[in-house]
Design a protein around this motif. Structure first.
Motif, PDB file in Angstrom:
ATOM      1  N   PRO A   1       0.788  -1.244   0.000  1.00  0.00           N
ATOM      2  CA  PRO A   1       0.000   0.000   0.000  1.00  0.00           C
ATOM      3  C   PRO A   1       0.810   1.278   0.000  1.00  0.00           C
ATOM      4  O   PRO A   1       0.526   2.198  -0.780  1.00  0.00           O
ATOM      5  N   MET A   2       1.825   1.364   0.858  1.00  0.00           N
ATOM      6  CA  MET A   2       2.610   2.597   0.954  1.00  0.00           C
ATOM      7  C   MET A   2       3.190   2.986  -0.411  1.00  0.00           C
ATOM      8  O   MET A   2       3.188   4.168  -0.798  1.00  0.00           O
ATOM      9  N   TYR A   3       3.656   2.001  -1.152  1.00  0.00           N
ATOM     10  CA  TYR A   3       4.298   2.268  -2.435  1.00  0.00           C
ATOM     11  C   TYR A   3       3.282   2.451  -3.561  1.00  0.00           C
ATOM     12  O   TYR A   3       3.576   3.134  -4.554  1.00  0.00           O
ATOM     13  N   TYR A   4       2.106   1.864  -3.415  1.00  0.00           N
ATOM     14  CA  TYR A   4       1.034   2.157  -4.370  1.00  0.00           C
ATOM     15  C   TYR A   4       0.653   3.638  -4.285  1.00  0.00           C
ATOM     16  O   TYR A   4       0.455   4.311  -5.305  1.00  0.00           O
ATOM     17  N   PHE A   5       0.544   4.144  -3.056  1.00  0.00           N
ATOM     18  CA  PHE A   5       0.231   5.567  -2.879  1.00  0.00           C
ATOM     19  C   PHE A   5       1.368   6.442  -3.401  1.00  0.00           C
ATOM     20  O   PHE A   5       1.127   7.506  -3.990  1.00  0.00           O
ATOM     21  N   LEU A   6       2.601   5.991  -3.204  1.00  0.00           N
ATOM     22  CA  LEU A   6       3.751   6.741  -3.716  1.00  0.00           C
ATOM     23  C   LEU A   6       3.732   6.761  -5.249  1.00  0.00           C
ATOM     24  O   LEU A   6       4.082   7.777  -5.865  1.00  0.00           O
TER      25      LEU A   6
ATOM     26  N   GLY B   1      -5.095  19.365  -6.920  1.00  0.00           N
ATOM     27  CA  GLY B   1      -6.046  18.840  -5.939  1.00  0.00           C
ATOM     28  C   GLY B   1      -5.795  17.372  -5.656  1.00  0.00           C
ATOM     29  O   GLY B   1      -5.885  16.912  -4.513  1.00  0.00           O
ATOM     30  N   MET B   2      -5.454  16.617  -6.692  1.00  0.00           N
ATOM     31  CA  MET B   2      -5.166  15.198  -6.502  1.00  0.00           C
ATOM     32  C   MET B   2      -3.883  15.004  -5.704  1.00  0.00           C
ATOM     33  O   MET B   2      -3.788  14.093  -4.879  1.00  0.00           O
ATOM     34  N   GLU B   3      -2.888  15.869  -5.942  1.00  0.00           N
ATOM     35  CA  GLU B   3      -1.644  15.807  -5.163  1.00  0.00           C
ATOM     36  C   GLU B   3      -1.950  15.940  -3.672  1.00  0.00           C
ATOM     37  O   GLU B   3      -1.438  15.181  -2.839  1.00  0.00           O
ATOM     38  N   SER B   4      -2.804  16.896  -3.331  1.00  0.00           N
ATOM     39  CA  SER B   4      -3.195  17.095  -1.943  1.00  0.00           C
ATOM     40  C   SER B   4      -3.910  15.853  -1.412  1.00  0.00           C
ATOM     41  O   SER B   4      -3.654  15.404  -0.284  1.00  0.00           O
ATOM     42  N   GLY B   5      -4.793  15.283  -2.233  1.00  0.00           N
ATOM     43  CA  GLY B   5      -5.533  14.096  -1.808  1.00  0.00           C
ATOM     44  C   GLY B   5      -4.632  12.897  -1.576  1.00  0.00           C
ATOM     45  O   GLY B   5      -4.831  12.134  -0.615  1.00  0.00           O
ATOM     46  N   VAL B   6      -3.639  12.710  -2.434  1.00  0.00           N
ATOM     47  CA  VAL B   6      -2.719  11.583  -2.269  1.00  0.00           C
ATOM     48  C   VAL B   6      -1.881  11.749  -1.003  1.00  0.00           C
ATOM     49  O   VAL B   6      -1.640  10.789  -0.271  1.00  0.00           O
ATOM     50  N   LEU B   7      -1.441  12.972  -0.719  1.00  0.00           N
ATOM     51  CA  LEU B   7      -0.698  13.219   0.521  1.00  0.00           C
ATOM     52  C   LEU B   7      -1.561  12.892   1.741  1.00  0.00           C
ATOM     53  O   LEU B   7      -1.069  12.378   2.748  1.00  0.00           O
TER      54      LEU B   7
END
Length: 321
Positions: free
Chosen positions: A60-65, A111-117
């Motif tokens: 998961p951590m790397y999928y989000f990355l 906006g997506m960058e903020s959401g992924v963070l």
């Protein structure tokens, strides 16, 4: 220039003027900008390749990355090629519809960058506070669903921007004092009332940025509470160490974002135009450049995978949350 009868439906093009007051230095400014853009593209593509090919990183951590890297690539590529045309070729014209498309992509993916963070903060919260349930909560189907929701949230909320801008009348100058079609920079050229645009833009910023910052703050409050409760200093250091790269990513992303947001709405007379435009560009260049570097240095698994890639040797990748 446009005529007094021009409207959003008949205006043919805008002129992107680059960095106001520093037009004579465009060629020199372009060198650090291009270096940052190139480093960001190479770094994020490399990061995606490593995560894709290294089976030990299929977690998961790397999928989000990976989501963060893809977002950074689109975010920078939606603006910088046109900026380099301004800096190098003095090609400043951009079609009205092209401007709207660029505006949509820029704001959707910021906006997506903020959401992924925000999702990465929740990932760290689950990994540290609920380690035994981590793998059962963040399953692949759940990750796909939250990724889709994060993308659709930005795509849907930003969708009214180009339609609202299109309805405005433009009866003065068509020169945008910017390197790309930022929402507020465009609507300020209108001679119509822009109250609806300004209010909706503020509402979207609060719904996306405000909500994400709130979730990140709550997540780290709970993480801090859990880490302080651990018995040994080594365990506390190891647990919080897994958050270091994410904290750096948050700092790099949100600092220029907040500066740009508040300068547009409240600091027009206190912030020099060229400072505002440079910061807006750094907002699109710094995170894509720094995120791969930070995660490559601070994350042991990625660091070892990079060494294996370049040295061709067998590097054992250890698992950790």
């Amino acid at each position: 220039m446009t005529t007094p009868n021009d409207t959003g439906n008949t205006l043919q093009q805008f002129i992107l003027n680059g960095i106001p007051g520093l037009e004579h230095a465009h060629i020199w400014i372009s060198f650090p900008f291009f270096s940052m853009y190139l480093i960001g593209m190479v770094g994020n593509c490399g990061l995606l390749y490593i995560i894709w090919t290294e089976e030990a990183l299929h977690r998961p951590m790397y999928y989000f990355l990976s989501m963060l890297s893809m977002t950074d690539i689109v975010m920078g590529t939606s603006t910088m090629p046109k900026a380099f045309c301004i800096f190098w070729l003095d090609v400043k014209e951009i079609g009205f519809k092209s401007c709207l498309v660029q505006m949509y992509f820029v704001h959707t993916f910021t906006g997506m960058e903020s959401g992924v963070l925000m999702l990465m903060a929740l990932d760290r919260f689950l990994a540290i506070c609920y380690p035994l349930r981590y793998a059962t909560i963040l399953t692949n189907p759940i990750i796909v669903k939250v990724a889709m929701v994060t993308f659709l949230r930005g795509a849907v909320l930003i969708l009214p921007f180009p339609f609202l801008v299109r309805k405005l009348r433009y009866c003065g100058t068509n020169i945008i004092a910017h390197t790309f079609c930022d929402h507020m920079s465009v609507v300020k050229l209108s001679c119509s009332s822009i109250h609806l645009d300004a209010i909706y833009g503020l509402a979207v910023a609060l719904l996306i940025g405000g909500f994400d910052v709130f979730c990140i703050t709550v997540s780290y409050f709970m993480i801090l509470k859990a880490v302080v409760g651990l018995s040994s200093k080594e365990a506390r250091s190891k647990a919080f160490g897994t958050c270091t790269a994410h904290i750096c990513a948050i700092t790099v992303s949100y600092k220029p974002a907040f500066f740009t947001f508040f300068a547009h709405r409240f600091g027009r007379h206190n912030v020099a135009p060229h400072v505002h435009i440079i910061m807006a560009n750094l907002y699109l260049l710094l995170p894509p450049m720094m995120n791969p570097i930070v995660y490559g240095v601070k994350t042991k698994e990625i660091h070892e995978s990079v060494l294996r890639l370049f040295h061709g040797g067998k590097v054992i990748v250890t698992h950790s949350h």
